[in-house]
Design a protein around this motif. Structure first.
Motif, short mmCIF file in Angstrom:
data_model
loop_
_atom_site.label_atom_id
_atom_site.label_comp_id
_atom_site.label_asym_id
_atom_site.label_seq_id
_atom_site.Cartn_x
_atom_site.Cartn_y
_atom_site.Cartn_z
N ALA A 1 -14.16 39.04 87.12
CA ALA A 1 -13.13 38.60 88.07
C ALA A 1 -12.87 37.10 87.98
O ALA A 1 -11.72 36.66 87.96
N PHE A 2 -13.92 36.31 87.91
CA PHE A 2 -13.76 34.86 87.88
C PHE A 2 -13.13 34.37 86.58
O PHE A 2 -12.32 33.44 86.58
N PHE A 3 -13.53 34.98 85.45
CA PHE A 3 -13.08 34.46 84.17
C PHE A 3 -11.74 35.03 83.70
O PHE A 3 -11.20 34.56 82.70
N THR A 4 -11.22 36.05 84.39
CA THR A 4 -9.93 36.60 83.97
C THR A 4 -8.86 36.22 85.00
O THR A 4 -8.29 35.14 84.90
N GLU A 5 -8.64 37.07 85.99
CA GLU A 5 -7.62 36.77 86.99
C GLU A 5 -8.29 36.70 88.35
O GLU A 5 -8.59 37.74 88.93
N PRO A 6 -8.55 35.51 88.85
CA PRO A 6 -9.24 35.38 90.14
C PRO A 6 -8.55 36.17 91.24
O PRO A 6 -7.32 36.21 91.31
N ILE A 7 -9.33 36.78 92.10
CA ILE A 7 -8.80 37.56 93.23
C ILE A 7 -8.43 36.59 94.35
O ILE A 7 -9.27 35.82 94.82
N VAL A 8 -7.17 36.60 94.77
CA VAL A 8 -6.71 35.69 95.80
C VAL A 8 -6.33 36.47 97.04
O VAL A 8 -5.68 37.52 96.93
N ALA B 1 -15.11 28.04 88.35
CA ALA B 1 -14.01 28.92 88.75
C ALA B 1 -14.12 29.16 90.25
O ALA B 1 -15.17 28.93 90.86
N GLU B 2 -13.02 29.61 90.83
CA GLU B 2 -13.03 29.88 92.27
C GLU B 2 -12.08 31.02 92.59
O GLU B 2 -11.19 31.36 91.80
N ARG B 3 -12.30 31.63 93.75
CA ARG B 3 -11.38 32.67 94.25
C ARG B 3 -11.44 32.68 95.77
O ARG B 3 -12.48 32.40 96.37
N GLU B 4 -10.31 33.02 96.36
CA GLU B 4 -10.19 33.02 97.82
C GLU B 4 -10.62 34.36 98.40
O GLU B 4 -10.36 35.42 97.81
#
Length: 274
Positions: free
Chosen positions: A267-274, A234-237
Motif C-alpha cells: 500500500a505504501f509503495f504503490t498507491e497510498p490509501i487516502v 511514505a505516508e497515507r491518511e
C-alpha cells in the motif's frame, strides 16, 4: 548459484508494458511476487515460460536460456496458473496417462498419494470439481514429476483456510530439497510471509524492489502522528491521523509504532490509501 536470472526484460502490449525488469533468484529459495491487480505478475510469469514472441531481454532458468532451450527447461518446471487450462471433461486418471507421456520423471505413485492426501477423486471429471479443487489438482500435477522449479500464479486462490494450509505444507515439503526453487505470486500476502525468502514487488509493469523478506519486515515500522515524522519514506491518511512508513533506524524511542506487513508495504509503495 542462481536458478533464475532476468536481465532487462521488457514487453509492450496494447494496454500494458513490462519495463526493463532485472533480478536474480538464488537456488533453494522462495520468491514471493506481490503487486496490485494489473501490476504485471502473471505477465512476468509468462515471460519466464517464454510465452511471448515479442519479449525483449534475456531469461535464464536453471542456468539455461529460455529462448534457446525452451523444451529442455520446461521438463524441469512445475506450473500452476490461476485458471484451469486443460479440458474439463478429463479425469485425474486420464491426466495421469497423459502426463506420463509428457514427463520422463512422472511419478504415478506420488501423484496418487497426493490426490488421496488432498481428497481429490481420481475417477470424476474435472468439470465436477470446485474452483479450489481444480487449483489443488493443478498443484498435484505440477509436483508429480519432481520439478526443480515451481512457477505458481495465485496457487492458494479460491481455497478455504484449511486447504490453504495443506498447500503451504506441500510447498514447504517440496522446499526440503535445497536445490528446488519456487516463484510464487499471490494476493494473499500472509502466505508469502510464511513461505517466501525474498519479495519482489511490481507496480504498473515496473519492479519496485526485490529484497529479503525478513529484512523488509524488520527494516520498516508504521507510526501514527498528527504532525510529519522526520525520515518517513511514505505516508497515507486515515480517518483520524496520518500513518507514516518509517525506517527503524529513524524511529525515536518515544514514538509509538507497530510492525509492518507485506500488505502495508504494498500500500505504501504503490498507491497510498487516502
Amino acid at each position: 548459484m542462481n536458478s533464475i536470472i532476468v536481465k532487462n526484460v521488457s514487453l509492450k502490449q496494447k494496454m500494458f508494458a513490462l519495463k526493463n525488469i532485472s533480478f536474480e533468484v538464488e537456488r533453494g529459495t522462495v520468491v514471493g511476487v506481490i503487486g496490485r491487480n494489473g501490476a504485471g505478475k502473471t505477465t512476468l510469469l509468462k515471460c519466464l515460460l517464454n510465452l511471448y514472441r515479442d519479449m525483449m531481454g534475456n531469461i535464464f532458468l536453471l542456468e539455461q536460456n529460455v529462448l534457446t532451450q525452451d523444451a529442455a527447461i520446461k521438463e524441469q518446471l512445475g506450473v500452476v496458473f490461476d485458471e484451469w487450462h486443460l479440458p474439463l471433461s478429463l479425469k485425474p486418471n486420464d491426466l495421469n496417462k497423459t502426463y506420463k507421456l509428457l514427463f520422463p520423471t512422472w511419478d504415478e505413485a506420488y501423484y496418487v498419494q497426493l490426490l488421496d492426501e488432498l481428497n481429490l477423486p481420481r475417477d470424476k471429471k474435472v468439470e465436477t470439481y470446485s474452483r479450489g479443487m481444480r487449483m489443488l489438482l493443478q498443484l498435484v500435477l505440477a509436483l508429480s514429476h519432481h520439478p526443480k522449479m515451481l512457477l505458481l500464479d495465485e496457487p492458494t486462490s479460491g481455497l478455504d483456510p484449511v486447504m490453504r494450509q495443506h498447500v503451504l505444507q506441500l510447498l514447504s515439503r517440496y522446499m526440503e530439497d535445497d536445490t528446488n526453487t519456487i516463484f510464487f505470486s499471490s494476493h494473499i500476502t500472509n502466505d508469502l510471509e510464511v513461505l517466501a525468502d525474498t519479495v519482489l514487488c511490481l507496480h504498473n509493469g515496473a519492479m519496485l524492489f526485490h529484497e529479503n523478506k525478513d529484512t523488509l519486515l524488520y527494516e520498516y515500522v508504521i507510526a501514527s502522528s498528527n504532525t510529519p515524522i522526520d525520515g518517513a519514506v511514505a505516508e497515507r491518511e486515515t480517518a483520524l491521523y496520518t500513518e507514516y512508513l518509517v525506517p527503524r533506524s529513524h524511529l525515536a524511542d518515544t514514538m509509538q509504532h507497530r510492525a509492518v506487513t507485506l500488505d502495508d508495504l504494498l500500500a505504501f509503495f504503490t498507491e497510498p490509501i487516502v
